[in-house]
Design an enzyme around this catalytic site. Sequence first.
Site, short mmCIF file in Angstrom:
data_model
loop_
_atom_site.label_atom_id
_atom_site.label_comp_id
_atom_site.label_asym_id
_atom_site.label_seq_id
_atom_site.Cartn_x
_atom_site.Cartn_y
_atom_site.Cartn_z
N GLU A 122 51.29 36.92 -5.05
CA GLU A 122 50.92 38.18 -4.42
C GLU A 122 52.10 39.15 -4.58
O GLU A 122 53.25 38.74 -4.38
CB GLU A 122 50.64 38.00 -2.92
CG GLU A 122 50.07 39.25 -2.31
CD GLU A 122 49.66 39.09 -0.84
OE1 GLU A 122 49.92 38.03 -0.24
OE2 GLU A 122 49.07 40.05 -0.32
N GLY A 262 58.28 36.45 4.11
CA GLY A 262 58.27 35.38 5.10
C GLY A 262 57.58 34.12 4.62
O GLY A 262 58.15 33.03 4.67
N GLU A 265 50.19 32.67 1.79
CA GLU A 265 49.01 31.90 2.15
C GLU A 265 48.24 31.28 0.98
O GLU A 265 47.02 31.06 1.11
CB GLU A 265 48.07 32.81 2.94
CG GLU A 265 47.38 33.94 2.14
CD GLU A 265 48.09 35.29 2.17
OE1 GLU A 265 49.32 35.31 2.42
OE2 GLU A 265 47.44 36.32 1.94
N HIS A 298 49.99 32.40 11.12
CA HIS A 298 49.58 33.54 10.28
C HIS A 298 49.04 33.06 8.93
O HIS A 298 47.94 33.44 8.52
CB HIS A 298 50.78 34.48 10.09
CG HIS A 298 50.50 35.69 9.27
ND1 HIS A 298 50.23 36.91 9.83
CD2 HIS A 298 50.45 35.88 7.92
CE1 HIS A 298 50.02 37.80 8.86
NE2 HIS A 298 50.16 37.19 7.69
N GLU A 299 49.82 32.23 8.27
CA GLU A 299 49.40 31.78 6.93
C GLU A 299 48.16 30.90 7.03
O GLU A 299 47.26 30.98 6.20
CB GLU A 299 50.54 31.06 6.20
CG GLU A 299 51.86 31.83 6.12
CD GLU A 299 51.73 33.28 5.66
OE1 GLU A 299 50.81 33.58 4.88
OE2 GLU A 299 52.57 34.11 6.10
N HIS A 302 45.12 33.07 7.51
CA HIS A 302 44.69 33.73 6.27
C HIS A 302 43.63 32.91 5.53
O HIS A 302 42.89 33.46 4.72
CB HIS A 302 45.89 33.91 5.33
CG HIS A 302 46.60 35.22 5.45
ND1 HIS A 302 45.95 36.43 5.57
CD2 HIS A 302 47.93 35.52 5.43
CE1 HIS A 302 46.85 37.41 5.61
NE2 HIS A 302 48.06 36.89 5.54
N GLU A 321 45.82 41.70 6.33
CA GLU A 321 47.11 41.60 7.05
C GLU A 321 47.03 42.08 8.50
O GLU A 321 47.52 41.42 9.41
CB GLU A 321 48.21 42.33 6.28
CG GLU A 321 48.53 41.72 4.91
CD GLU A 321 48.89 40.25 4.96
OE1 GLU A 321 49.15 39.70 6.06
OE2 GLU A 321 48.90 39.62 3.87
#
Length: 866
Positions: A122, A262, A265, A298-299, A302, A321
């Site tokens: 990405e 950071g 995903e 978070h990941e 996703h 996001e």
Amino acid sequence: MNRETPPTIYLKDYTPPAWWIDTVDLDFVVETGATTVTARLALRRNPAVAAQPLVLDGEDLETLGVSVDGQPATFVATPTSLTLTDLPDACTLTTVVRIDPDKNTRLSGLYRSKDGYFTQCEAQGFRRITWFLDRPDVMSVYTVTLHADKEAFPVLLANGNPVAAGDEADGRHWAKWADPFRKPAYLFAVVAGKLDVLRDSFRTASGREVQLAIYVEPGKLDQCPHAMAALQKSMKWDEERFGLECDLDHYMIVAVGDFNMGAMENKGLNIFNTKYVLARPDVATDVDFENIDRVVAHEYFHNWTGNRVTCRDWFQLSLKEGLTVFRDQEFGADLHNRQTARIREVRGLRAAQFPEDAGPMAHPIRPASFVEINNFYTSTVYEKGAEVIRMIQTLIGRDAFRAGMDEYFRRHDGQAVTCEDFVAAMAAASGFDFTQFMRWYNQPGTPKVVVDGHYDPLERSYTLTCTQSNPRASDDAPALIPIRVALFTEADELIAGSERTLQLTANSQSFVFNDIGDEPVPSLLRDFSAPVNLEFDYTPEQLTLLLAFETDPFNAWEAGQRLASTLILGAAAEIAAGRTPQWPDSFTAACRRLLQTQRERGAAFVAEALTLPGETTLAEQLEIVDPDALHAARNGLRRHLAEQLEGEFSGLYAALTVKEAYAPDSEQAGRRALRNLCLSYLLELDSDALRRLAYAQFREADNMTDQFAALAALANINAAVCVQREEALAEFYDRWKDEALVVDKWLQVQSTSRRPDTLATVKALTQHPAFDAGNPNKIYALIRAFGANLVRFHAADGSGYAFMAERILLLHERNPQVASRLARSFDRWKKFDADRQAHARAALEKIRAHPGLVRDVLEVVERALG
Ligand code: TRP
Ligand code: ZN
């Protein structure tokens, strides 16, 4: 300057792809010095689009062969495109390319790090691996075979499920992976390395068993259990809150020390910055533990919001996001402390997003154009994007929001969609009309809402008149702004029935509250119900009342921040005019009450309430910033509080000792936060005894939270001699020099120090063995953190600017993404006085004039120079 202007890409120019790629079969032969990638793509014309040649994306590829259906093909190649004409409507294209991951310093595509080879695709890294339609609306089923030296790279991973593996000649081995899910290229990942693994599993609500694995540098397994637990908690939480189950048989996380962001995903094979995986009480702070929870979640989140439903194009980035940040915020709030979570979110928004939205890089959460997409992984797209999702939930309620999520997945599972598609699902589930609300997706700038209260004793009514404006927007049309309010009596009681969510839809609008016996104190924008700047002409007495009695902890905190801001900004003006600021006793008394009520109100809350607004946030409220005066004013108030409340701070410091074994839970973390806040206030006093107290804590702490808090307090001390400071810094490095993430803390505590010699220290540290000019974490800790050190970066002689320009030019070709993030330090240069502006302009112009400047940095610098 004879430089080609890089093209601007516009959302309005979006067209669907002319070709689909149904399957991708990749073969990687990893060898020292070069990796050979063979790609077999099953191509099919998109029947919905007029026939066009196939134009594939590529970057830094050495093309060794191109064939169509097994026959050598004619093609036209440029450095960034491969064009084939006259193809049949369906065919198999095979390309063979050579890439050099050992020389890939950009950390985009396939690259080398200490323990092996890793990928980051990405946004547009896949084109650095093979020729492809590198855009998120082209989704394919992938199979991948990796070949590498068995001894050096025993672990071979790709997305999906392992299907076969074996040995080859010359001590080499191979492994084949198949990912059953269609995915865009940006979610592709492979890893070849020498890594240790922590395994566990998770049983989903429907009874499927998911194999979990965390891969890390050899020797670091004892720093993995927290991340594993976070993953399991995330999986459970998403089932309970959103009914979303894990669809995978294998979920892997790989930690790597060289990483631009950071974490990532990639489907079934997340790749993480070590910073968001590794933790042990003696090396990670409470905040680190909580951040790991949030980033792991978070990941994982996703996997549904981003992967199962992905973005049609990169302008839609906030679709995944903003929504996923909202989800990780909610997870964090449920897992830790909802009150302080919200306070910290808003603190972060004001420190980073509000300045961004007021500066040269301002953009809507869905930008209309970009030069370099990597420049738009911003606090606006992420954090303001999450606020926009939160407003949707506020407007329609939690249950309708959940129904909207269900509808979104029912409609769009497996698709690449737009922000409109998301909002349409929310509208369908709730019946709410979001037409006006879409403005939040299309306009930059932080709206200002000025509120006026009028009490009519005869009518016994109270009227709030709200007026909105946004000078950054392209027109004067009003936004839809949800404003949560409640009214309080002067006798500190919430007036029953006064809690409401006002929907401000006009430029100016009045809202009437009836049956109000006395002039009330309004509490506005409770829980920060919209990302706006709200102004109301509060008296200090009203704010003091709200700080003490408002039942919404966010707005209680907010009242304290308003009081402190007014005092600090007033004092800065006094200092600039050569006068000595005076501090009112009422503020000290309010702070004393907070300390005295820490049991009832919670230590974590009190720690937040006694943390003064940061300099960057305060600076936004000024027309022209005098950083030295602002710095002196803020620290003057800290010192004043320390003098007035020394007894209270000392008493609490002693009382709050955590006697239980360390655990990173919110109860313990809250106590440590308040205790360490007391310590940092106490160190404002010129007292050797207190410095020895800090040093003793530094020496004796059995956890990094306490050790680092003491170090950070000592690092700010600006005495001619402070042995405790020198010794603590030296001992810290000596003890932790082999723990890369702790060394980052050591660098950052020095680059963020208030001391006037900070720039000299930072310069010296760039030559220290602890620093690595190619490692993003080190650059962020030492250089970017210095750029966020308001008073030192904006030194009057321009030395901070010149230093930053030099570092950007040293880095830009090596790592454009990270260099561009450094360039963002200049965003607010026009808020300073003419002399500083002249120095900043010279630095920016020097960067812009540099021959061969990468477009990432060029876009930021051009916008800054405007
Ligand atoms: N999608 C990632 C996330 O938010 C962000 C990310 C990771 C990223 N690595 C990147 C974005 C490199 C741009 C470039 O979780
Ligand atoms: Zn994300």
